[in-house]
Design a protein around this motif. Structure first.
Motif, PDB file in Angstrom:
ATOM      1  N   ALA A 128      10.599 -11.103 -59.688  1.00  0.00           N
ATOM      2  CA  ALA A 128       9.676 -11.154 -60.817  1.00  0.00           C
ATOM      3  C   ALA A 128      10.027 -12.291 -61.770  1.00  0.00           C
ATOM      4  O   ALA A 128       9.145 -13.015 -62.255  1.00  0.00           O
ATOM      5  CB  ALA A 128       9.678  -9.820 -61.556  1.00  0.00           C
ATOM      6  N   VAL A 129      11.305 -12.481 -62.030  1.00  0.00           N
ATOM      7  CA  VAL A 129      11.734 -13.560 -62.925  1.00  0.00           C
ATOM      8  C   VAL A 129      11.450 -14.919 -62.288  1.00  0.00           C
ATOM      9  O   VAL A 129      11.004 -15.850 -62.973  1.00  0.00           O
ATOM     10  CB  VAL A 129      13.225 -13.403 -63.289  1.00  0.00           C
ATOM     11  N   VAL A 130      11.669 -15.048 -60.998  1.00  0.00           N
ATOM     12  CA  VAL A 130      11.387 -16.314 -60.316  1.00  0.00           C
ATOM     13  C   VAL A 130       9.892 -16.609 -60.355  1.00  0.00           C
ATOM     14  O   VAL A 130       9.477 -17.742 -60.657  1.00  0.00           O
ATOM     15  CB  VAL A 130      11.924 -16.296 -58.867  1.00  0.00           C
ATOM     16  N   ALA A 131       9.059 -15.609 -60.089  1.00  0.00           N
ATOM     17  CA  ALA A 131       7.607 -15.804 -60.135  1.00  0.00           C
ATOM     18  C   ALA A 131       7.150 -16.176 -61.547  1.00  0.00           C
ATOM     19  O   ALA A 131       6.316 -17.072 -61.720  1.00  0.00           O
ATOM     20  CB  ALA A 131       6.894 -14.542 -59.659  1.00  0.00           C
ATOM     21  N   GLY A 132       7.686 -15.512 -62.551  1.00  0.00           N
ATOM     22  CA  GLY A 132       7.349 -15.838 -63.934  1.00  0.00           C
ATOM     23  C   GLY A 132       7.789 -17.243 -64.309  1.00  0.00           C
ATOM     24  O   GLY A 132       7.079 -17.962 -65.017  1.00  0.00           O
ATOM     25  N   SER A 133       8.959 -17.649 -63.821  1.00  0.00           N
ATOM     26  CA  SER A 133       9.464 -18.991 -64.112  1.00  0.00           C
ATOM     27  C   SER A 133       8.598 -20.071 -63.474  1.00  0.00           C
ATOM     28  O   SER A 133       8.301 -21.094 -64.097  1.00  0.00           O
ATOM     29  CB  SER A 133      10.901 -19.142 -63.611  1.00  0.00           C
ATOM     30  N   VAL A 134       8.190 -19.850 -62.240  1.00  0.00           N
ATOM     31  CA  VAL A 134       7.356 -20.825 -61.545  1.00  0.00           C
ATOM     32  C   VAL A 134       6.002 -20.956 -62.246  1.00  0.00           C
ATOM     33  O   VAL A 134       5.513 -22.069 -62.480  1.00  0.00           O
ATOM     34  CB  VAL A 134       7.188 -20.447 -60.056  1.00  0.00           C
TER      35      VAL A 134
END
Length: 108
Positions: free
Chosen positions: A67-73
């Motif tokens: 979730a954090v990676v998707a939000g960061s991207v």
């Protein structure tokens, strides 16, 4: 005097660049959109993973990271696009032409 973040710009520099205040406001808006996209993207992805986990049980340990990676991207994409708009605004305020206008009519 124009404020850029926590620092102030001298009046001489602000007079030389009259669009500095608009550019600073545009950049601030771009960064806020990026932060809000990060929060919305992370929470939305995590919520979607919770719904998927109800149907297909799997360990939760990687859900937060994903979730954090998707939000960061998503945040990076939005911030980059908005910052490019601010860059185009700055060029327009300084030169009176958009970057596309400067390239037209030139043959290579």
């Amino acid at each position: 005097m124009v404020n850029l973040g926590l620092s102030r710009v001298d009046d001489a520099v602000a007079a030389k660049h009259p669009g500095l205040g608009e550019y600073a406001a545009c950049q601030s808006n771009a960064f806020m959109k990026g932060v809000l996209t990060f929060v919305a993207g992370t929470s939305g992805t995590f919520g979607l993973q919770i719904l998927i986990q109800r149907k297909f049980p799997y360990p939760m340990q990687w859900s937060v990271l994903a979730a954090v990676v998707a939000g960061s991207v998503a945040s990076y994409g939005v911030t980059r696009a908005e910052t490019q708009k601010c860059s185009n605004l700055w060029l327009f305020l300084e030169t009176g032409q958009l970057p596309r206008d400067r390239d037209t009519g030139q043959s290579r």
